[in-house]
Write a protein that holds these residues in place. Structure first.
Motif, PDB file in Angstrom:
ATOM      1  N   VAL A  76       3.394  10.695 -11.102  1.00 27.45           N
ATOM      2  CA  VAL A  76       2.818  12.016 -11.404  1.00 27.45           C
ATOM      3  C   VAL A  76       3.942  13.014 -11.692  1.00 27.45           C
ATOM      4  N   PHE A 108       4.228   3.466 -14.290  1.00 24.41           N
ATOM      5  CA  PHE A 108       3.710   3.361 -12.933  1.00 24.41           C
ATOM      6  C   PHE A 108       4.041   2.002 -12.336  1.00 24.41           C
ATOM      7  N   LEU A 109       3.851   0.941 -13.114  1.00 30.70           N
ATOM      8  CA  LEU A 109       4.125  -0.400 -12.582  1.00 30.70           C
ATOM      9  C   LEU A 109       5.610  -0.558 -12.268  1.00 30.70           C
ATOM     10  N   TRP A 126       0.827  -1.214   0.000  1.00 30.36           N
ATOM     11  CA  TRP A 126       0.000   0.000   0.000  1.00 30.36           C
ATOM     12  C   TRP A 126       0.862   1.266   0.000  1.00 30.36           C
ATOM     13  N   ILE A 127       1.832   1.326   0.908  1.00 33.59           N
ATOM     14  CA  ILE A 127       2.663   2.519   0.990  1.00 33.59           C
ATOM     15  C   ILE A 127       3.496   2.671  -0.286  1.00 33.59           C
ATOM     16  N   TRP A 171       6.229   1.191  -9.114  1.00 35.78           N
ATOM     17  CA  TRP A 171       5.667   0.409  -8.015  1.00 35.78           C
ATOM     18  C   TRP A 171       6.607  -0.745  -7.661  1.00 35.78           C
ATOM     19  N   PHE A 176       2.597   1.688  -3.182  1.00 33.93           N
ATOM     20  CA  PHE A 176       1.633   2.142  -4.193  1.00 33.93           C
ATOM     21  C   PHE A 176       1.503   3.661  -4.157  1.00 33.93           C
ATOM     22  N   LEU A 177       1.347   4.207  -2.943  1.00 25.97           N
ATOM     23  CA  LEU A 177       1.198   5.656  -2.792  1.00 25.97           C
ATOM     24  C   LEU A 177       2.395   6.398  -3.381  1.00 25.97           C
TER      25      LEU A 177
END
Lengths: 105, 473
Positions: free
Chosen positions: A38, A69-70, A27-28, A73, A30-31
């Motif tokens: 961005v 993005f991936l 989760w973190i 991540w 991901f953020l």
């Protein structure tokens, strides 16, 4: 101490710890991957980037964003996983008494 | 060593206790009404705004493939990233400001996690009934048709709602009407019109909604939310919190004990309702806890109970640490004043700079190869490269006026047009009579203007140097 080890319970707790860590790391990361994407794609156009890469890849902008993005991540998640792994000192080590000042002298 | 390990793990056992599902009782009252209104406005906005048209496009569209963000009448380019960063600073500051002032109002009323969880809980209640029925159902055998029927109905509702949410979310990034049409066609025929990434993100966001609002719920707030962990540093003794009035409530008693104690009993009737309604499963009477998302369900239910016992409301209420200690609460204190002023200035600044934002941006670069060129005996020329950023939504032509040099004229070398949203590199040549030169070099001003009527005819002014031969003096 003569306490019987309840293996079942131990395993259940271990599993729960593991899953919670997986949850937090994914989760973190991901953020932060989202944040990195961005900022990165505000400055660089993936369409332009795919033309100047060493390896010829043909990506549309949408694919470029998603792929980027991936990748971000993957990067942040690897970092988080390693940190979580390294933070997990062997417990025996933690239990060893700290050296006192006299010991140092 | 094994024993040590066991002990260390047992210490953690309490931290990692089995996560029992929380069956929260429904509370009704003024704060719950307020939260429902907030949820309707926020979710209504989210699901409807995506469909709003503006001229011939969507009113709010973050068009990533075209690298343009449309927000109502405004269009933002990657070059405007600065505004987004500015906006994020404002958002962070607003969070600080409102937390210092009113505690975790964000958590209780506006956080997407809370709002979507509320909707999922409402669906669950609608299908399965209240807290008591839900617990009964959870203990029922899987062989009973009632359980299967209700669980299936709930899951169907949840999944449908989650998919619609994912679809709406993606609809902010790709035109929603087109997306909806493509999905309809894809569902009704064998033709697959959706892009792979659109499909992926619709499902991804749907899954995130379903998982977070359906299953994780309060665990997101407890274990995943960074804000919940650091909000306490923004608090002071004047911040609004939800608190149980210990002085009034204790000693808590119920039933027989209460009757015997008579006037010695506190106002708390120990009905445990405040615990049953709590979505994060805490007892507010133990004091302020980081789990509390200030949903105020305990306030509403306790007010209800107090009313039935003919006691004044507000045993659990919105208050401040100072008020509980019989000290005056201050709204304006250095912390809130500074946050407030900063917030006001930044917001005003953002509004002004967006309002006054120019639709073109120009950089003037001198040719590095030669200072000047001799055109003929009476004229010399300087070459410049203009980098013009066209922030409008159509191709633009530009004109240049030179001042500061008598008789100077401008020649475009490769045309004077820049496509919509592009940075054009346009070389120009400025030719001037040798005799109007006042020295070896002098400052000239260029005014670059969009040619009407395609645009508002905005212009910018830039300074540069013009060089000539030494002998011209």
């Amino acid at each position: 101490m003569n306490q019987r080890i309840d293996t079942n319970k131990l395993n259940r707790i271990k599993r729960r710890i593991l899953w919670r860590r997986i949850g937090i790391v994914s989760w973190i990361s991901f953020l932060f991957a989202a944040l990195a994407s961005v900022i990165f794609f505000a400055m660089f156009d993936p369409e332009h980037l795919s033309h100047v890469t060493t390896f010829p890849i043909d990506l549309s902008r949408m694919q470029g964003y998603s792929f980027g993005f991936l990748l971000f991540w993957l990067l942040t998640a690897s970092c988080g996983t390693t940190v979580a792994w390294m933070m997990n000192l062997p417990i025996a080590k933690l239990r060893r008494p700290l050296p006192t000042l006299q010991d140092d002298e | 060593m094994k024993e040590h390990k066991l002990h260390a793990i047992q210490d953690m056992d309490s931290l990692y206790a089995a996560q029992e599902k929380i069956y929260a009782r429904e509370a009704k009252g003024r704060f719950q009404t307020l939260r429902k209104i907030a949820a309707w406005i926020l979710l209504g906005g989210f699901y409807l705004v995506a469909w709003l048209p503006w001229d011939d496009r969507q009113a709010i569209l973050f068009d990533l493939p075209a690298r343009q963000f449309h927000i109502l009448g405004l269009t933002f380019w990657p070059q405007d990233f600065f505004f987004l960063a500015w906006l994020l600073v404002i958002a962070a500051l607003a969070l600080f400001f409102f937390t210092a002032l009113a505690g975790r109002v964000w958590c209780g009323y506006a956080c997407p996690q809370t709002v979507w969880t509320e909707v999922f809980v409402a669906m669950e209640r609608w299908v399965e009934g209240g807290r008591r029925d839900q617990i009964r159902l959870s203990k029922m055998s899987w062989k009973k048709p009632e359980r299967i029927r209700k669980v299936l109905a709930k899951q169907a509702l949840w999944i449908a709602f989650a998919l619609w949410t994912g679809f709406t979310f993606v609809g902010y990034f790709t035109p929603i009407r087109e997306l909806g049409y493509n999905i309809l066609i894809t569902l009704s025929s064998s033709e697959y019109l959706l892009g792979p990434w659109e499909t992926f993100w619709v499902l991804f966001y749907a899954l995130a909604t379903y998982g977070n609002a359906g299953f994780l719920r309060e665990q997101v707030c407890l274990y995943m939310c960074p804000y919940a962990r650091f909000q306490s540093v923004m608090f002071d003794s004047n911040s609004l919190i939800i608190s149980y009035d210990e002085e009034r409530g204790e000693p808590r008693m119920k039933g027989k004990e209460r009757k015997q104690a008579g006037d010695n009993a506190g106002d708390c009737v120990d009905c445990n309702m405040c615990v049953q309604v709590c979505p994060t499963g805490i007892d507010i009477r133990d004091g302020l806890q980081y789990e509390c998302i200030t949903c105020a369900a305990c306030i509403d239910i306790c007010d209800d109970v107090m009313e039935r016992h003919d006691k004044p409301k507000g045993l659990i209420r919105y208050t401040t640490e100072n008020a509980l200690n019989h000290k005056p609460s201050k709204i304006w204190r250095p912390r809130t004043v500074i946050y407030g002023i900063l917030l006001f200035c930044l917001t005003l600044g953002l509004a002004l700079s967006i309002g006054l934002r120019s639709s073109l941006d120009v950089e003037v670069l001198r040719d590095r190869n030669a200072f000047f060129r001799v055109v003929d005996e009476q004229h010399i020329a300087n070459v410049y490269t203009l980098k013009i950023l066209n922030k409008t939504e159509s191709a633009q032509r530009y004109q240049i006026a030179v001042s500061g040099l008598e008789g100077a004229s401008v020649e475009w070398v490769h045309g004077q047009q820049v496509a919509a949203g592009e940075m054009g590199t346009l070389p120009i040549r400025i030719v001037a009579p040798t005799k109007s030169l006042k020295g070896f070099s002098q400052t000239i001003e260029l005014r670059i203007r969009e040619i009407a009527p395609q645009s508002g005819g905005q212009s910018v002014q830039r300074e540069t140097r013009f060089f000539g031969p030494e002998a011209a003096r």
